[in-house]
Write a protein that holds these residues in place. Structure first.
Motif, short mmCIF file in Angstrom:
data_model
loop_
_atom_site.label_atom_id
_atom_site.label_comp_id
_atom_site.label_asym_id
_atom_site.label_seq_id
_atom_site.Cartn_x
_atom_site.Cartn_y
_atom_site.Cartn_z
N PRO A 13 11.45 -4.84 -26.79
CA PRO A 13 10.38 -5.90 -26.94
C PRO A 13 9.36 -5.72 -27.77
CG PRO A 13 10.24 -4.28 -24.97
CD PRO A 13 11.43 -4.10 -25.50
N GLU A 14 8.83 -6.65 -28.48
CA GLU A 14 7.85 -6.44 -29.53
C GLU A 14 6.46 -6.07 -28.77
OE1 GLU A 14 7.49 -9.63 -32.17
OE2 GLU A 14 9.45 -9.53 -32.76
N THR A 15 5.76 -5.02 -29.38
CA THR A 15 4.62 -4.62 -28.66
C THR A 15 3.38 -5.46 -29.46
OG1 THR A 15 5.48 -2.42 -28.31
CG2 THR A 15 2.88 -2.81 -28.21
N ALA A 16 2.63 -5.85 -28.59
CA ALA A 16 1.38 -6.64 -29.02
C ALA A 16 0.44 -5.95 -29.68
CB ALA A 16 0.87 -7.50 -28.06
N ALA A 17 -0.10 -6.45 -30.94
CA ALA A 17 -0.97 -5.28 -31.58
C ALA A 17 -2.45 -5.66 -30.84
CB ALA A 17 -1.33 -6.14 -32.96
N PRO A 18 -3.10 -4.26 -30.60
CA PRO A 18 -4.20 -4.40 -30.01
C PRO A 18 -5.40 -5.12 -30.65
CG PRO A 18 -4.02 -2.22 -30.92
CD PRO A 18 -2.81 -3.13 -31.47
N THR A 19 -6.23 -5.83 -29.82
CA THR A 19 -7.23 -6.33 -30.34
C THR A 19 -8.56 -6.09 -29.95
OG1 THR A 19 -7.22 -7.86 -28.29
CG2 THR A 19 -6.17 -8.71 -30.11
N CYS A 20 -9.80 -6.22 -30.79
CA CYS A 20 -10.99 -5.63 -30.29
C CYS A 20 -11.56 -6.44 -29.21
CB CYS A 20 -11.91 -6.36 -31.67
SG CYS A 20 -13.65 -5.92 -31.27
N TYR A 21 -12.11 -5.12 -28.39
CA TYR A 21 -12.64 -5.46 -26.86
C TYR A 21 -13.80 -6.43 -27.09
CZ TYR A 21 -16.83 -2.75 -27.32
OH TYR A 21 -18.07 -2.13 -27.57
N ARG A 22 -14.40 -6.66 -28.09
CA ARG A 22 -15.53 -7.71 -28.26
C ARG A 22 -15.06 -8.91 -28.82
NH1 ARG A 22 -20.08 -6.15 -31.46
NH2 ARG A 22 -21.44 -7.38 -29.96
N HIS A 23 -14.04 -8.82 -29.51
CA HIS A 23 -13.54 -9.91 -30.34
C HIS A 23 -11.99 -10.27 -29.95
CE1 HIS A 23 -17.10 -9.05 -32.62
NE2 HIS A 23 -17.46 -10.28 -32.73
N GLY A 25 -9.79 -12.09 -30.35
CA GLY A 25 -9.00 -12.93 -31.29
C GLY A 25 -8.59 -12.11 -32.89
N ARG A 26 -9.14 -10.88 -32.79
CA ARG A 26 -9.00 -10.00 -34.12
C ARG A 26 -8.14 -8.79 -33.67
NH1 ARG A 26 -15.27 -9.79 -36.38
NH2 ARG A 26 -15.89 -12.14 -36.38
N GLU A 27 -6.88 -8.62 -34.51
CA GLU A 27 -6.14 -7.60 -34.36
C GLU A 27 -6.66 -6.31 -35.12
OE1 GLU A 27 -2.34 -8.38 -35.72
OE2 GLU A 27 -1.88 -9.79 -34.17
N THR A 28 -6.58 -5.09 -34.60
CA THR A 28 -7.25 -4.13 -35.01
C THR A 28 -6.39 -2.68 -34.57
OG1 THR A 28 -9.23 -2.51 -35.47
CG2 THR A 28 -8.86 -3.59 -33.26
N TYR A 29 -6.29 -1.68 -35.34
CA TYR A 29 -5.72 -0.49 -35.10
C TYR A 29 -6.57 0.74 -34.93
CZ TYR A 29 -1.10 -2.88 -35.22
OH TYR A 29 -0.37 -3.60 -35.00
N VAL A 30 -7.88 0.51 -35.06
CA VAL A 30 -9.00 1.58 -34.89
C VAL A 30 -9.64 1.46 -33.88
CG1 VAL A 30 -11.01 2.14 -36.05
CG2 VAL A 30 -9.49 1.15 -37.73
N ARG A 37 -11.87 2.40 -27.11
CA ARG A 37 -11.68 0.98 -27.18
C ARG A 37 -11.28 0.69 -28.59
NH1 ARG A 37 -16.44 -1.34 -23.42
NH2 ARG A 37 -17.36 0.13 -24.92
N PRO A 38 -10.28 -0.25 -28.68
CA PRO A 38 -10.17 -1.05 -30.06
C PRO A 38 -11.46 -1.74 -30.65
CG PRO A 38 -8.96 -2.30 -28.44
CD PRO A 38 -9.39 -0.85 -27.78
N ILE A 39 -11.62 -1.44 -31.88
CA ILE A 39 -12.63 -2.13 -32.43
C ILE A 39 -12.25 -2.79 -33.66
CG2 ILE A 39 -14.77 -0.89 -31.25
CD1 ILE A 39 -14.87 0.96 -33.41
N CYS A 40 -12.93 -3.77 -34.05
CA CYS A 40 -13.01 -4.48 -35.13
C CYS A 40 -13.77 -4.13 -36.44
CB CYS A 40 -12.81 -6.11 -35.07
SG CYS A 40 -14.60 -6.81 -34.80
N PRO A 41 -13.94 -4.35 -37.75
CA PRO A 41 -14.62 -4.03 -38.69
C PRO A 41 -16.07 -4.36 -38.57
CG PRO A 41 -12.77 -4.82 -39.65
CD PRO A 41 -12.50 -5.20 -38.32
#
Length: 302
Positions: A13-23, A25-30, A37-41
């Motif tokens: 199964p394809e693993t869903a990309a993590p998304t920012c905990y505050r946004h 809809g935004r994928e992030t690997y940071v 917690r994952p965070i966007c720029p």
């Protein structure tokens, strides 16, 4: 002979990309190096190692102890002397009001009790007759341009002195201590005038200014600053005070100076472990003492 086919394995199964905990809809690997917690720029904040989220940065700032001066005030490098400038502005506005109306000085100057020709108190005029606000309002008034021997130089000198020593004292004391010092020193001058010469009318911030001079001396001694210049200023002003006769209220100057010296000693030499509590208690005790002196004198007069 039949050939056996290897069993087919279902696709992973394809693993869903993590998304920012505050946004979401935004994928992030940071991830935040503190809470993971994952965070966007937009939510990244540079840290000593990696990046942190905005919530962890805010929590870290709260845990950092705020640096303070030797007298307990918050050490702010570029904090504007708001209280000093506000006091100067109030005195200037009051002076403009004096120029606009002659009644300002009559209604708000320091006067303890007015008596008529028969020696009886004039009802409704003076601190003893209930106008206690005169104890405070008088410290924001000055001689009008044509109202006395000093004229406009009265407010010019006092505002120059406030501008010269106020910002330094406000920085080392903090805003509430500096404001308490100014107001109680001015009140101390009014109270001594009320005790010694209740029938004398007076205006001016000189009592508060002398309190600042006294505080500058005490705090300078505490911090190891040479006290010669301020002693010269105080001595010169005392000579002028007593040399001018009745034109200057020596009671206001001495009362303000004494209160400033006492309060500054409380601020400067309060024990570090209970500094703020001792300083607040000192301000409260001085306020109660001055109020009690006014009450006792009022009972004697009326």
């Amino acid at each position: 002979m039949t050939t056996e086919q290897p069993p087919e394995h279902p696709p992973a199964p394809e693993t869903a990309a993590p998304t920012c905990y505050r946004h979401p809809g935004r994928e992030t690997y940071v991830r935040c190096t503190r809470c993971d917690r994952p965070i966007c720029p937009d939510c990244m904040r540079e840290a000593a190692v990696g990046h942190q989220c905005v919530e962890c940065v805010a929590a870290g700032r709260k845990s950092v102890r705020q640096p303070r001066t030797a007298l307990g005030a918050r050490a702010a490098r570029r904090s504007a002397p708001v209280v000093t400038y506000t006091l100067i502005g109030l005195c200037v506005l009051a002076y403009l009001a004096e120029i606009a109306s002659d009644r300002v000085v009559d209604d708000f100057a320091m006067i303890g009790l007015v008596r008529d020709r028969a020696g009886l108190p004039v009802p409704g005029i003076g601190v003893a007759e209930g106008e206690w606000y005169r104890l405070f309002t008088s410290m924001f008034l000055h001689q009008p341009p044509t109202g006395g021997p000093f004229g406009i130089t009265h407010i010019l000198f006092n505002m120059w002195a406030l501008w010269a020593v106020g910002p330094q004292l406000e920085q080392v004391l903090g805003r509430w201590r500096f404001l308490a010092l100014y107001l109680l020193s001015g009140l101390g001058g009014s109270v001594l005038l009320y005790l010694v010469a209740p029938g004398t009318a007076a205006v001016g911030a000189s009592g508060a200014i002398f309190g600042l001079f006294g505080a500058f001396f005490v705090i300078g001694r505490k911090l190891g600053i040479p006290s010669g210049p301020i002693l010269f200023v105080v001595g010169l002003n005392l000579v002028i005070t007593f040399g001018a006769g009745s034109a200057i209220s020596w009671q206001a100057h001495i009362g303000g100076l004494v209160v400033g010296l006492v309060l500054a000693a409380v601020f400067a030499y309060a024990p570090a472990k209970s500094r703020q509590a001792v300083q607040i208690a000192g301000v409260a005790a001085m306020t109660v003492l001055l109020a009690a002196l006014v009450a006792v004198k009022t009972v004697q007069l009326v």
